[in-house]
Design a protein around this motif. Structure first.
Motif, PDB file in Angstrom:
ATOM      1  N   UNK A   1     -22.682   4.388  14.503  1.00 22.90           N
ATOM      2  CA  UNK A   1     -22.317   5.527  13.978  1.00 22.90           C
ATOM      3  C   UNK A   1     -20.622   5.761  14.112  1.00 22.90           C
ATOM      4  N   UNK A   2     -20.424   6.811  13.381  1.00 20.09           N
ATOM      5  CA  UNK A   2     -18.970   7.652  13.605  1.00 20.09           C
ATOM      6  C   UNK A   2     -19.457   9.120  13.807  1.00 20.09           C
ATOM      7  N   UNK A   3     -19.167   9.529  14.996  1.00 13.36           N
ATOM      8  CA  UNK A   3     -19.650  10.986  15.457  1.00 13.36           C
ATOM      9  C   UNK A   3     -21.133  11.276  15.140  1.00 13.36           C
ATOM     10  N   UNK A   4     -21.928  10.328  15.454  1.00 11.65           N
ATOM     11  CA  UNK A   4     -23.395  10.240  15.518  1.00 11.65           C
ATOM     12  C   UNK A   4     -23.981  10.192  13.865  1.00 11.65           C
ATOM     13  N   UNK A   5     -22.912  10.326  12.917  1.00 10.40           N
ATOM     14  CA  UNK A   5     -23.369   9.928  11.521  1.00 10.40           C
ATOM     15  C   UNK A   5     -23.547   8.508  11.280  1.00 10.40           C
ATOM     16  N   UNK A   6     -24.092   8.344  10.172  1.00 10.26           N
ATOM     17  CA  UNK A   6     -24.208   7.215   9.371  1.00 10.26           C
ATOM     18  C   UNK A   6     -25.213   6.152   9.972  1.00 10.26           C
ATOM     19  N   UNK A   7     -25.901   6.116  11.091  1.00  6.85           N
ATOM     20  CA  UNK A   7     -26.836   5.164  11.730  1.00  6.85           C
ATOM     21  C   UNK A   7     -27.910   4.781  10.891  1.00  6.85           C
ATOM     22  N   UNK A   8     -28.196   5.689  10.034  1.00  5.84           N
ATOM     23  CA  UNK A   8     -29.518   5.661   8.978  1.00  5.84           C
ATOM     24  C   UNK A   8     -29.277   4.786   8.099  1.00  5.84           C
ATOM     25  N   UNK A   9     -27.713   4.328   7.573  1.00  3.55           N
ATOM     26  CA  UNK A   9     -27.594   3.450   6.419  1.00  3.55           C
ATOM     27  C   UNK A   9     -28.069   2.238   6.678  1.00  3.55           C
ATOM     28  N   UNK A  10     -28.720   1.762   5.518  1.00  3.07           N
ATOM     29  CA  UNK A  10     -29.455   0.212   5.705  1.00  3.07           C
ATOM     30  C   UNK A  10     -28.296  -0.813   5.509  1.00  3.07           C
ATOM     31  N   UNK A  11     -26.980  -0.521   4.955  1.00  7.32           N
ATOM     32  CA  UNK A  11     -26.117  -1.539   5.028  1.00  7.32           C
ATOM     33  C   UNK A  11     -25.020  -1.195   5.954  1.00  7.32           C
ATOM     34  N   UNK A  12     -24.265  -2.351   6.177  1.00 11.63           N
ATOM     35  CA  UNK A  12     -23.019  -2.213   7.175  1.00 11.63           C
ATOM     36  C   UNK A  12     -21.686  -1.665   6.414  1.00 11.63           C
ATOM     37  N   UNK A  13     -21.058  -0.770   6.647  1.00  9.68           N
ATOM     38  CA  UNK A  13     -19.788  -0.412   5.648  1.00  9.68           C
ATOM     39  C   UNK A  13     -18.627  -0.375   6.673  1.00  9.68           C
ATOM     40  N   UNK A  14     -17.551  -0.531   6.079  1.00 12.73           N
ATOM     41  CA  UNK A  14     -16.177  -0.296   6.681  1.00 12.73           C
ATOM     42  C   UNK A  14     -16.111   1.026   6.221  1.00 12.73           C
ATOM     43  N   UNK A  15     -15.711   1.994   7.469  1.00 14.84           N
ATOM     44  CA  UNK A  15     -15.486   3.410   7.255  1.00 14.84           C
ATOM     45  C   UNK A  15     -13.873   3.743   7.554  1.00 14.84           C
ATOM     46  N   UNK A  16     -13.506   4.605   6.604  1.00 20.05           N
ATOM     47  CA  UNK A  16     -12.027   4.949   6.842  1.00 20.05           C
ATOM     48  C   UNK A  16     -12.245   6.579   7.414  1.00 20.05           C
ATOM     49  N   UNK A  17     -12.195   6.979   8.497  1.00 18.44           N
ATOM     50  CA  UNK A  17     -12.323   8.065   8.831  1.00 18.44           C
ATOM     51  C   UNK A  17     -11.713   9.222   8.268  1.00 18.44           C
ATOM     52  N   UNK A  18     -11.971  10.330   7.903  1.00 22.15           N
ATOM     53  CA  UNK A  18     -11.287  11.564   7.417  1.00 22.15           C
ATOM     54  C   UNK A  18     -10.198  11.946   8.227  1.00 22.15           C
ATOM     55  N   UNK A  19     -10.453  12.136   9.512  1.00 15.79           N
ATOM     56  CA  UNK A  19      -9.676  12.506  10.791  1.00 15.79           C
ATOM     57  C   UNK A  19      -8.769  11.491  11.242  1.00 15.79           C
ATOM     58  N   UNK A  20      -7.428  11.862  11.249  1.00 14.33           N
ATOM     59  CA  UNK A  20      -6.325  10.946  11.683  1.00 14.33           C
ATOM     60  C   UNK A  20      -6.605  10.532  13.218  1.00 14.33           C
ATOM     61  N   UNK A  21      -7.351  11.350  13.957  1.00 18.61           N
ATOM     62  CA  UNK A  21      -7.250  11.160  15.572  1.00 18.61           C
ATOM     63  C   UNK A  21      -8.605  10.231  15.556  1.00 18.61           C
ATOM     64  N   UNK A  22      -9.531   9.597  14.700  1.00 14.93           N
ATOM     65  CA  UNK A  22     -10.494   8.756  14.597  1.00 14.93           C
ATOM     66  C   UNK A  22     -10.388   7.531  14.298  1.00 14.93           C
ATOM     67  N   UNK A  23      -9.056   7.122  14.569  1.00 11.33           N
ATOM     68  CA  UNK A  23      -8.645   5.729  14.332  1.00 11.33           C
ATOM     69  C   UNK A  23      -9.222   4.586  15.394  1.00 11.33           C
ATOM     70  N   UNK A  24      -9.703   5.128  16.332  1.00  9.92           N
ATOM     71  CA  UNK A  24      -9.846   3.806  17.449  1.00  9.92           C
ATOM     72  C   UNK A  24     -11.210   3.067  16.978  1.00  9.92           C
ATOM     73  N   UNK A  25     -11.384   1.991  17.599  1.00  7.18           N
ATOM     74  CA  UNK A  25     -12.474   1.021  17.167  1.00  7.18           C
ATOM     75  C   UNK A  25     -13.631   1.412  17.366  1.00  7.18           C
ATOM     76  N   UNK A  26     -14.702   0.853  16.809  1.00  5.63           N
ATOM     77  CA  UNK A  26     -15.993   1.124  17.281  1.00  5.63           C
ATOM     78  C   UNK A  26     -16.154   0.377  18.779  1.00  5.63           C
ATOM     79  N   UNK A  27     -17.073   0.767  19.613  1.00  2.90           N
ATOM     80  CA  UNK A  27     -17.275   0.281  20.992  1.00  2.90           C
ATOM     81  C   UNK A  27     -16.927   1.137  22.007  1.00  2.90           C
TER      82      UNK A  27
END
Ligand code: PRP
Length: 184
Positions: A158-184
């Motif tokens: 997920x990112x902010x609890x969104x996108x878990x449902x997607x059947x593929x894995x995507x590279x995300x460019x978050x809209x928010x500049x404060x969201x640049x941390x990595x997964x995990x």
């Protein structure tokens, strides 16, 4: 500004093919035994659902959840179990299932917690491994795919609890500049 799914990192056929290979390897390794599969919530639930249905050995299933606490975007390393397993672990062949291993801190803590309950054996299976970002020595026994840095979503991630449902894995460019941390 909106989040942008920049590119596909793993397609559904790539995912299902690799999950099948992992399930075959696990089934061979555990032939004649019953596995207690423990998924680490929330991210692992999609991968775990596919993995257990591809196994040819019986399993019981349970879930555990952990949270890390620290200042700012980087974890302090203080991991707390916020939802424990409900089935007994003693004497069981435990397989912990994760969506992604990053610093390794979460799994190290979960492993230590479950090992203290005297399982017969304990191993870790992760869908993704960001090996270069380890803060502690930790090696998973089964790894679906390895990757370097980058923020990815889909297939449980997920990112902010969104996108878990997607059947593929995507590279995300978050809209928010404060969201640049990595997964995990
Ligand atoms: C992610 C992932 C692992 C952990 C890995 O969970 O599912 O549990 O982080 O990070 P680490 O190796 O640095 O400890 P997250 O806290 O994002 O929760 P979620 O699974 O509910 O999305």
């Amino acid at each position: 500004m909106v989040d942008v799914l920049k590119k596909v990192f793993l397609t559904p056929p790539e995912i299902s093919g690799r999950v099948r290979e992992m399930a075959d390897e696990i089934s061979r390794d555990y032939a004649g035994r019953e596995i207690l599969v423990i998924g680490v919530l929330k991210g692992a639930f999609v991968f775990m659902a596919d993995l257990i249905r591809a196994l040819s050995v019986p399993c019981r299933t349970d879930f555990i959840r952990a949270a890390s606490y620290g200042a700012g975007t980087e974890s302090s390393g203080a991991i707390v179990i916020t939802k424990d397993v409900e089935l007994p672990v003693e004497g069981r062949d435990v397989l912990i299932v994760e969506d992604i291993v990053d610093s390794g801190l979460t799994l190290l803590h979960i492993m230590d917690t479950l090992k203290s309950r005297n399982p017969r054996s304990i191993k870790v299976c992760t869908f993704l491994d960001k090996r270069k970002r380890r803060k502690v020595h930790f090696e998973a026994d089964y790894v679906g795919f390895t990757m370097d840095d980058g923020f990815i979503v889909g297939y449980g991630l997920d990112f902010n609890e969104q996108y878990r449902f997607l059947p593929a894995v995507y590279v995300l460019e978050p809209a928010s500049a404060c969201a640049q941390e990595e997964n995990g």
